[in-house]
Design a protein around this motif. Structure first.
Motif: not given
Ligand code: SF4
Ligand code: SAH
Length: 367
Positions: A120, A122-124, A126-127, A129-130, A172, A174-175, A208
């Motif tokens: 992903c 998006m770089g959140c 707390f996640c 996947t980031a 799951g 990815g964004e 997100s």
């Molecule tokens: Fe953010 Fe969702 Fe990507 Fe995780 S999967 S980094 S929460 S956008």
């Protein structure tokens, strides 16, 4: 049958009309397209050699002109609570994951949580996947294949004619709204006549906050939308969700207001509770103010801790107090119970290569 010289086409990603045009170009009758579509999307066949009702000659012609990008199940991790995490290998060697959650709702419905990207962007903070960053988008056929392969696997063990999967959630890896075209195409395939005809009411896309595609999704499909809000001030949201620096909370909520919806449906707002960051009484009160004008429900997700992130899960009494403030002000607020924790299948835990490395654990080998 004509020889085809163009680039091979991903057969599993084609709508029925596109398949018809494709088989006609090969000099075949349009009903062939219906046979293929029913085999792919009705019966969930993800390989051409599993399709039995076509001639050897036609199959050879198809495999020359088209391709089936072939997702494969690599491993299945079964949690003690019945949740299963599926790891798939893509044709180019990447790993993606889906999670099957039996009895996910009070009505005993089974849910599948699917991925829309490898990693992903998006770089959140707390996640998990980031931490993978984005490798690539998934194609529509890779998105639907997750569902078809899981159904096939479940059928081996659960001898039942009843629906194995009731709800599909794009929550799951990815964004989804960053991979808009493939996600919308996958929704069209999953809901199509002659396919499995999933009801779009039972499909939820979680974002997100890729604001430019929110209303567009509502115009192009009838699916349910979930917004990962996760903060009540721009300062906090900017810190934990970089997407907020592009589209802030006001822009996000404006798009939610404009999201086309039938009268009785509601938007879901997800709110990951991070101890000391966004879980105060003031946050709860601000959340009520922000969402006051929405027909919505709030899903509170106590943070699932992992070594790739510094945050902590709030104590249970804090979570309950937060929920209480929302409920006292007449908001529907639910606490999402963690499922599949023992196999790293809970929210935000997908993309376990780095996670497994960070834990120093060996049992889940990926990538
Ligand atoms: Fe953010 Fe969702 Fe990507 Fe995780 S999967 S980094 S929460 S956008
Ligand atoms: N990218 C989309 C969908 C995938 S993330 C989105 O962000 O909405 C699915 C949900 O898991 C989101 O609501 C996200 O905020 C939440 N989440 C991510 N990491 C988490 C973690 N470690 N603990 C609990 N929830 C998490």
């Amino acid at each position: 049958m004509k020889a085809v010289t163009q680039q091979p086409i991903d057969l599993l990603a084609l709508t029925l009309d596109e398949l018809k045009a494709f088989v006609c170009e090969l000099g075949e009758k349009p009903y062939r397209a219906l046979q293929l579509f029913q085999a792919f999307h009705g019966q969930g066949k993800t390989h051409l050699d599993q399709v039995s009702n076509i001639s050897r000659e036609f199959r050879a012609c198809l495999s020359e002109a088209g391709l089936m990008p072939g997702l494969e199940i690599d491993a299945v991790h079964k949690s003690s609570d019945g949740t299963r995490k599926y790891q798939f290998k893509t044709h180019d060697g990447h790993t993606i994951e889906s999670v099957y959650i039996p009895n996910a709702s009070a009505e005993g419905r089974n849910t599948i949580c699917i991925s829309s990207q490898v990693g992903c962007a998006m770089g959140c903070t707390f996640c998990a996947t980031a931490a993978m960053n984005l490798t690539r988008h998934l194609t529509a056929s890779e998105i639907v294949s997750q569902i078809y392969l899981v159904q096939h696997d479940l059928r081996q063990e659960i001898a039942s004619d009843s629906r194995l999967l009731h709800n599909i959630v794009y929550m799951g890896m990815g964004e989804p709204l960053h991979n808009y075209d493939n996600v919308v195409r996958s929704i069209k395939l999953l809901t199509a006549e002659h396919g499995q005809q999933f009801s779009s009411r039972r499909i939820t896309v979680s974002t997100s906050g890729v604001v430019k595609n929110i209303v567009r999704l509502g115009n192009d499909t009838d699916v349910h939308i979930a917004i990962s809000l996760n903060a009540t001030t721009n300062d906090v949201r900017n810190d934990i969700m970089p997407v907020n620096q592009k589209w802030d909370i006001a822009a996000l909520l404006e798009a939610c207001k404009a999201f086309p919806m039938e009268a009785r449906r509601r938007i879901t707002f997800e709110y990951v509770l991070l101890a000391g960051i966004n879980d105060s009484d003031d946050d709860a009160k601000r959340l009520v103010k922000l969402l006051r004008d929405f027909r919505c429900k709030v899903n509170l997700i106590p943070f699932n801790a992992h070594p790739l992130s510094p945050f902590k899960r709030p104590e249970q009494d804090r979570v309950l107090a937060f929920q209480g403030i929302l409920q006292d002000r007449h908001m529907s607020a639910f606490i999402r119970t963690t499922r599949g924790d023992d196999v790293d299948a809970a929210c935000g835990m997908l993309g376990a290569k780095k996670l497994a490395d960070a834990r120093g654990s060996l049992p889940i080998i990926m990538g």
